[in-house]
Motif scaffolding. Sequence first.
Motif: not given
Length: 252
Positions: A162-164, A141-143, A58-65
Amino acid sequence: MRITVLGKSPAWQDAGGACSGYLVEAGGRCLLLDCGNGVFAKLRAARDFTDVHAVVISHLHADHFFDLVPYAYALAYSHQARAAGARPLLYAPPGARETFRRVTSAWDAEELIEQSFELREYDPAQELALDPLTLCFHEVPHFIRTHAVQVRADGASFTYGADCGPNTEIVAFARDTDLLMLEATLEQPEEQPPRGHLTPAEAGEHAQLAGARRLVLTHVSSDHDAAWIRAEAERTFGAPVELASEGAVYEL
Ligand SMILES: [Zn+2]
Ligand SMILES: [Zn+2]
């Protein structure tokens, strides 16, 4: 369609837990949605990892990949993966190839992930067909650039936020979905903008506005009070709410 929670923790995993990772299965297809730290061990406990057809990030934050790293090593070097000739598809956000290279170049393994997986940077405007699953994306919207993902199969739909932070996009994107999985990371809203996460009450409100049939909260630390989280979300959703737990299975 069957959804299995492999990991549901926020950026630091619970004791014995894992960060974001969800198996989505239908008609013999097995898809892994997000692969945060701790997820690869959970995947191995749940399935033969060489049976995963595709991984979607979903996005490239550590806790997702982050667990793409041990997953890639297993694909490259394990007897199991070599015997199966496994090379799963990896659908990741635009710019992912460069991010993966930057991370793994720290120990001179720049192409580790793209050599183990069939890496494709998805276009969020395009649907993905992984018969019988159809996926579509919507930016939320997320960081950093982040995509909610909707998976449809056999007339059922599963929407993963995802995260939002609070937004109207997810409300429209998740309209009338059978199961909406939303993050409920925060006990209190962030004091300073920008907003990047939801409280349980906000998650319930978003799900209510979307007309979601079922709401599951995730991206929640075991440090937080589960009864309070559910009560807060049920107050705004107006119906029972579930809290994701590792190993939980949802059939749609
Ligand atoms: Zn996260
Ligand atoms: Zn994030």
